[in-house]
Design a protein around this motif. Structure first.
Motif, PDB file in Angstrom:
ATOM      1  N   TYR A  20      36.581  45.918  48.349  1.00 47.47           N
ATOM      2  CA  TYR A  20      35.786  44.718  47.919  1.00 47.47           C
ATOM      3  C   TYR A  20      36.506  44.077  46.615  1.00 47.47           C
ATOM      4  O   TYR A  20      36.436  43.194  46.904  1.00 47.47           O
ATOM      5  N   TYR A  21      36.970  44.888  46.297  1.00 47.99           N
ATOM      6  CA  TYR A  21      38.067  44.444  44.766  1.00 47.99           C
ATOM      7  C   TYR A  21      38.378  43.256  45.552  1.00 47.99           C
ATOM      8  O   TYR A  21      38.693  42.314  45.067  1.00 47.99           O
ATOM      9  N   GLN A  22      39.687  43.854  46.355  1.00 49.37           N
ATOM     10  CA  GLN A  22      40.628  42.588  46.727  1.00 49.37           C
ATOM     11  C   GLN A  22      39.954  41.436  47.559  1.00 49.37           C
ATOM     12  O   GLN A  22      39.761  40.351  47.073  1.00 49.37           O
ATOM     13  N   ARG A  23      39.088  41.258  48.343  1.00 53.03           N
ATOM     14  CA  ARG A  23      38.125  40.602  49.170  1.00 53.03           C
ATOM     15  C   ARG A  23      37.508  40.088  48.201  1.00 53.03           C
ATOM     16  O   ARG A  23      37.334  38.074  48.143  1.00 53.03           O
ATOM     17  N   VAL A  24      36.447  40.444  47.461  1.00 53.42           N
ATOM     18  CA  VAL A  24      35.409  39.509  46.015  1.00 53.42           C
ATOM     19  C   VAL A  24      35.703  39.041  45.148  1.00 53.42           C
ATOM     20  O   VAL A  24      35.958  38.165  44.553  1.00 53.42           O
ATOM     21  N   LEU A  25      36.021  40.674  44.389  1.00 53.85           N
ATOM     22  CA  LEU A  25      36.164  40.508  42.785  1.00 53.85           C
ATOM     23  C   LEU A  25      37.561  39.519  42.654  1.00 53.85           C
ATOM     24  O   LEU A  25      37.767  38.784  41.412  1.00 53.85           O
ATOM     25  N   SER A  26      38.481  40.237  43.156  1.00 55.54           N
ATOM     26  CA  SER A  26      39.523  39.185  42.646  1.00 55.54           C
ATOM     27  C   SER A  26      39.978  37.639  42.308  1.00 55.54           C
ATOM     28  O   SER A  26      40.987  37.448  41.975  1.00 55.54           O
ATOM     29  N   PRO A  27      39.917  37.556  43.948  1.00 54.28           N
ATOM     30  CA  PRO A  27      39.751  36.149  43.845  1.00 54.28           C
ATOM     31  C   PRO A  27      39.067  35.098  42.726  1.00 54.28           C
ATOM     32  O   PRO A  27      39.029  34.115  42.566  1.00 54.28           O
ATOM     33  N   ARG A  28      38.479  35.653  42.610  1.00 51.13           N
ATOM     34  CA  ARG A  28      36.884  34.788  41.143  1.00 51.13           C
ATOM     35  C   ARG A  28      37.664  35.411  39.606  1.00 51.13           C
ATOM     36  O   ARG A  28      36.994  34.553  39.505  1.00 51.13           O
ATOM     37  N   LYS A  29      38.547  35.857  40.061  1.00 46.60           N
ATOM     38  CA  LYS A  29      39.044  36.538  38.156  1.00 46.60           C
ATOM     39  C   LYS A  29      40.295  35.485  38.348  1.00 46.60           C
ATOM     40  O   LYS A  29      39.541  34.828  37.062  1.00 46.60           O
TER      41      LYS A  29
END
Length: 98
Positions: A20-29
């Motif tokens: 989830y972090y890789q798919r959703v959060l990481s691209p946004r940071k």
């Protein structure tokens, strides 16, 4: 069969959280893992996801801590070299783009 499922539940939960972090959060940071940026290869999240898959959650704790230490050192190298756009876990605020 239920015992086997229960023993793998923490591993599956950790894998899903990292995915989830890789798919959703990481691209946004908008920042890349310093270890991945400086040394190439796997980012911290990918490396830790592999540790958890191979070793399980508890046995992956030591390699996870070592990975974060290596990333912290890579962030210091990048900062000294003037590289922009990398961040490591630590006191550095991570801006999110929405």
């Amino acid at each position: 069969m239920q015992l086997r499922t229960r023993t793998h539940a923490p591993r599956v939960a950790a894998d899903r959280a990292i995915a989830y972090y890789q798919r959703v959060l990481s691209p946004r940071k908008g920042w890349r893992c310093a270890h991945g940026a400086v040394h190439g290869g796997a980012t911290c999240s990918a490396a830790i996801r592999g540790h958890v898959a191979r070793l399980g959650v508890l046995r992956a704790l030591r390699p996870t801590v070592l990975q974060f230490l290596a990333c912290y050192q890579a962030a210091a190298l990048a900062q000294n070299a003037g590289v922009q756009g990398v961040c490591c876990c630590g006191p550095i605020p991570i801006p999110f783009r929405f």
